[in-house]
Scaffold this active site. Structure first.
Site, short mmCIF file in Angstrom:
data_model
loop_
_atom_site.label_atom_id
_atom_site.label_comp_id
_atom_site.label_asym_id
_atom_site.label_seq_id
_atom_site.Cartn_x
_atom_site.Cartn_y
_atom_site.Cartn_z
N ASN A 25 0.79 -1.24 0.00
CA ASN A 25 0.00 0.00 0.00
C ASN A 25 0.82 1.28 0.00
O ASN A 25 0.32 2.36 0.31
CB ASN A 25 -0.97 0.00 1.20
CG ASN A 25 -0.21 -0.04 2.52
OD1 ASN A 25 1.01 -0.20 2.53
ND2 ASN A 25 -0.92 0.13 3.62
N ASP A 100 5.75 -16.69 14.66
CA ASP A 100 6.77 -16.45 15.68
C ASP A 100 6.07 -16.31 17.03
O ASP A 100 5.12 -15.54 17.16
CB ASP A 100 7.52 -15.15 15.34
CG ASP A 100 9.01 -15.27 15.56
OD1 ASP A 100 9.40 -15.72 16.65
OD2 ASP A 100 9.77 -14.91 14.65
N ASP A 201 10.70 -17.85 19.98
CA ASP A 201 11.79 -16.91 20.24
C ASP A 201 12.47 -17.19 21.59
O ASP A 201 11.79 -17.36 22.60
CB ASP A 201 11.19 -15.50 20.25
CG ASP A 201 12.24 -14.41 20.14
OD1 ASP A 201 12.97 -14.40 19.15
OD2 ASP A 201 12.30 -13.56 21.05
N GLU A 256 13.98 -21.33 19.08
CA GLU A 256 15.22 -20.57 18.91
C GLU A 256 15.95 -20.66 20.24
O GLU A 256 15.44 -20.20 21.26
CB GLU A 256 14.93 -19.11 18.54
CG GLU A 256 16.21 -18.39 18.13
CD GLU A 256 16.29 -16.94 18.58
OE1 GLU A 256 17.08 -16.19 18.03
OE2 GLU A 256 15.57 -16.56 19.52
N HIS A 329 16.99 -13.18 10.06
CA HIS A 329 16.88 -11.73 10.21
C HIS A 329 17.85 -11.16 11.24
O HIS A 329 17.90 -9.95 11.42
CB HIS A 329 15.45 -11.37 10.58
CG HIS A 329 15.08 -11.94 11.92
ND1 HIS A 329 15.00 -13.29 12.16
CD2 HIS A 329 14.80 -11.34 13.09
CE1 HIS A 329 14.71 -13.50 13.42
NE2 HIS A 329 14.57 -12.33 14.02
N ASP A 330 18.58 -12.03 11.94
CA ASP A 330 19.54 -11.57 12.95
C ASP A 330 20.98 -11.72 12.47
O ASP A 330 21.92 -11.42 13.22
CB ASP A 330 19.42 -12.40 14.24
CG ASP A 330 18.09 -12.18 14.96
OD1 ASP A 330 17.49 -11.10 14.80
OD2 ASP A 330 17.67 -13.10 15.69
O1 TEU Z 1 16.92 -13.32 18.95
C1 TEU Z 1 17.57 -13.72 20.10
C2 TEU Z 1 18.98 -13.56 20.00
O2 TEU Z 1 19.70 -14.43 20.41
C3 TEU Z 1 19.45 -12.32 19.36
O3 TEU Z 1 19.29 -11.26 20.19
C4 TEU Z 1 20.85 -12.48 19.04
O4 TEU Z 1 21.62 -12.50 20.18
C5 TEU Z 1 21.29 -11.35 18.20
O5 TEU Z 1 20.30 -10.95 17.34
C6 TEU Z 1 22.44 -11.85 17.40
O6 TEU Z 1 23.09 -10.74 17.01
C7 TEU Z 1 15.55 -13.25 18.98
C8 TEU Z 1 15.05 -12.64 17.69
O7 TEU Z 1 15.38 -13.47 16.61
C9 TEU Z 1 15.59 -11.27 17.56
O8 TEU Z 1 15.25 -10.67 16.33
C10 TEU Z 1 15.05 -10.47 18.70
O9 TEU Z 1 15.61 -9.18 18.68
C11 TEU Z 1 15.35 -11.12 20.05
O10 TEU Z 1 15.06 -12.50 20.06
C12 TEU Z 1 14.48 -10.52 21.12
O11 TEU Z 1 13.16 -10.92 20.95
CA CA Z 2 2.59 -1.41 3.74
#
Ligand code: TEU
Ligand code: CA
Length: 564
Positions: A25, A100, A201, A256, A329-330
């Site tokens: 959008n 998640d 998570d 995780e 994504h981390d």
């Molecule tokens: O990630 C947990 C985690 O271990 C991360 O904080 C990790 O230490 C770091 O990203 C590595 O650089 C989970 C999620 O995947 C993350 O996106 C969140 O920020 C975090 O938990 C808190 O919910």
């Molecule tokens: Ca959007």
């Protein structure tokens, strides 16, 4: 090896970081209808399951990992009707969806926390981890994983609350049975809607050691990990969750579990343990540890990588199921970290894919990985959005005396934002991600790296992933075969065998950017898949990957699944 058949062992999962996937959008933020638009693309790729990063209501201090209402959809992402449509349209195409589940902590804007911090005792008083201060300071010396102390003082309650992550992410008190019941009922609510499972998570952090002792000093603060990871009741709570919720549905679960050891992983995901289906372990993405932990731009060592991959394949075999991933994504982009995002970008992206998808376990593809998307390599701090990266910059540069230039190099190598730039759909403006202004800059290489171009090119990274996924669906040996490492001492080549009854695969992957000799190469073996068009002669070329298949005619594959 006796392994029970499960649909999630045979599946390939595709992780969607919703904010950066597709904006429908024009507000610059990816959303649920954007995913609906791209379901046919995902069907084309052939993936079986989508893992959606958090889509719940959230003030977005940590892009949705700070949830203020578990039963509504984040405004920027759309509505519950959009979610229902996405679920329905995915299921129509035979694609499942897992959500998640972020229940180690909530947002400080969640109703539970708002009530819990009130000065008057009330039913939410013990929903979080509150402690009195010690000599006018925090209850102990723990540092948050997102920089600064892990405790924040609350003026209303005149106490400190624990937050392993940002101050806007207070940790729930899992020792309170009411908290657990709340979580279970919320999980049932989503499962009854028809979702197909959860990625949980930091689920190994839900139980904390009761004593809250000081931790060993690392940098400015004490290390909380020994007291918050695999705490005294972590397994009890997961077994309870399994008994009360998970076991009532045919779903997939992946925990995780940062810092998980092989021994603990066998418990969380053990075939006979009734906890989780599988866990994410992080040893292979944490091979480099500098003076400031992950903040470093050193390249990984291939031998160490081989050792870790082999340890998890061998150590879990027959006991628990592995999950397989290079990126999420981390983490930075797989091809930038483990391959070569310059000259050999295409070859190395395909090699990494081959290496991972032929292992035993469930493969996870992080959005854009199937295109060989690269790190963002942002030049300016103002391009970064991630709370972890920004806080770390300030702590390292302003408090620990690291130089701006060094920290910018570390961010380019390791920042989570490297993988959070928008998916590159085409060579049009903003890579076709949005008609507006994207919430985070698009990678400048979108004119050469994008999905539209790769669909047309039969030799693209995308079409290679498509073939790998199709092979997994066709060949039980890829899913259930035994794993056995080859060329253990080789400094560049990771090679292994997979065997199931009469079927055998030999997987050979060159991690070097130059030619290397390899005794496993054969001129007459049948090639199942390879990332170079022509056959390897007597040497492996840079980042070459080849899989040989041998099938003995007499073999008749069947699962010895007695008792499953
Ligand atoms: O990630 C947990 C985690 O271990 C991360 O904080 C990790 O230490 C770091 O990203 C590595 O650089 C989970 C999620 O995947 C993350 O996106 C969140 O920020 C975090 O938990 C808190 O919910
Ligand atoms: Ca959007």
């Amino acid at each position: 090896m006796n392994i029970c058949k499960n649909w999630w062992k045979e599946a390939v999962v595709y992780q969607i970081y919703v904010r950066s996937f597709k904006d429908s959008n024009g507000d610059g933020i990816g959303d649920l209808m954007g995913i609906v638009e791209k379901l046919d693309y995902l069907k084309y790729l052939g993936v079986d399951v989508l893992w959606l990063t958090p889509v719940y209501q959230s003030p977005n201090c940590d892009n949705g990992y700070d949830i203020s209402d578990y039963r509504s959809i984040m405004k920027e992402f759309g509505t519950m009707e959009d979610f229902d449509l996405l679920l329905e349209e995915s299921h129509k195409r035979g694609i499942k969806i897992i959500m998640d589940l972020v229940v180690n902590h909530t947002s400080d804007e969640h109703e539970w926390f708002v009530k819990s911090r009130s000065p008057e005792p009330n039913p939410y008083w013990n929903y979080y981890i509150w402690r009195d201060g010690r000599d006018g300071k925090a209850p102990n010396n723990w540092g948050s994983w997102f920089s600064g102390p892990a405790w924040t003082y609350d003026e209303n309650r005149k106490q400190y609350y624990l937050h392993i992550f940002a101050p806007k992410q207070p940790d729930l008190n899992w020792d309170n049975p009411q908290v657990r019941e709340e979580v279970y009922s919320m999980m049932r609510w989503w499962l009854d809607k028809g979702i197909d499972g959860f990625r949980m998570d930091v689920i190994d952090m839900i139980s904390k050691t009761e004593a809250f002792p000081d931790g060993e000093i690392h940098g400015l603060y004490g290390d909380l990990a020994p007291y918050c990871i695999h705490g005294p009741h972590a397994h009890d709570y997961l077994r309870e969750m399994n008994e009360k919720v998970l076991s009532c549905y045919d779903i997939m679960t992946v925990g995780e579990t940062p810092c998980v050891t092989l021994e603990e992983a066998r418990k969380y995901a053990g075939y006979d343990r009734h906890e989780l289906g599988m866990v994410f372990q992080f040893e292979h993405v944490e091979l480099v540890k500098g003076k400031y932990g992950k903040w470093s731009d050193e390249r990984f060592d291939v031998r160490k990588l081989k050792e870790v991959l082999d340890k998890w394949q061998t150590g879990m075999q027959g006991i628990a199921w592995n999950s397989l991933f290079w990126s999420n994504h981390d983490q930075p982009r797989a091809v930038s970290r483990f391959g070569d995002d310059g000259t050999y970008r295409v070859e190395s992206a395909k090699m990494l894919a081959t290496c991972l998808h032929m292992l035993q376990g469930t493969p996870y593809i992080y959005q854009g990985e199937e295109l060989g998307m690269t790190n963002a390599y942002f030049e300016n701090l103002s391009d970064y959005r991630d709370v972890e990266s920004l806080n770390a910059y300030h702590e390292l540069v302003e408090e620990l005396g690291e130089s701006h230039a060094d920290m910018m190099r570390y961010l380019k190598a390791i920042s989570r934002d490297n993988a959070r730039t928008p998916v590159q759909w085409n060579d049009g403006e903003n890579a076709g991600f949005t008609d507006g202004t994207p919430w985070i800059a698009v990678n400048r290489n979108y004119r050469t790296i994008n999905a539209e171009a790769q669909i047309r090119d039969e030799n693209s990274v995308l079409n290679y992933y498509k073939r790998l996924i199709a092979l997994r669906h066709e060949k039980p040996v890829i899913v259930y075969g035994d794993y056995h490492m080859l060329l253990k001492e080789d400094p560049d080549v990771f090679a292994y065998e997979r065997t199931l009854d009469g079927a055998k695969l030999t997987v050979i992957c060159n991690f070097a950017d130059h030619e290397v000799e390899c005794p496993l190469l054969s001129n007459d073996a049948e090639i199942l898949i390879s990332n170079y068009q022509d056959r390897a002669q007597n040497v492996l070329r840079p980042f070459e990957a080849v899989v040989y298949e041998t099938v003995s005619l007499s073999s008749c594959w069947h699962l010895r699944a007695a008792g499953c």
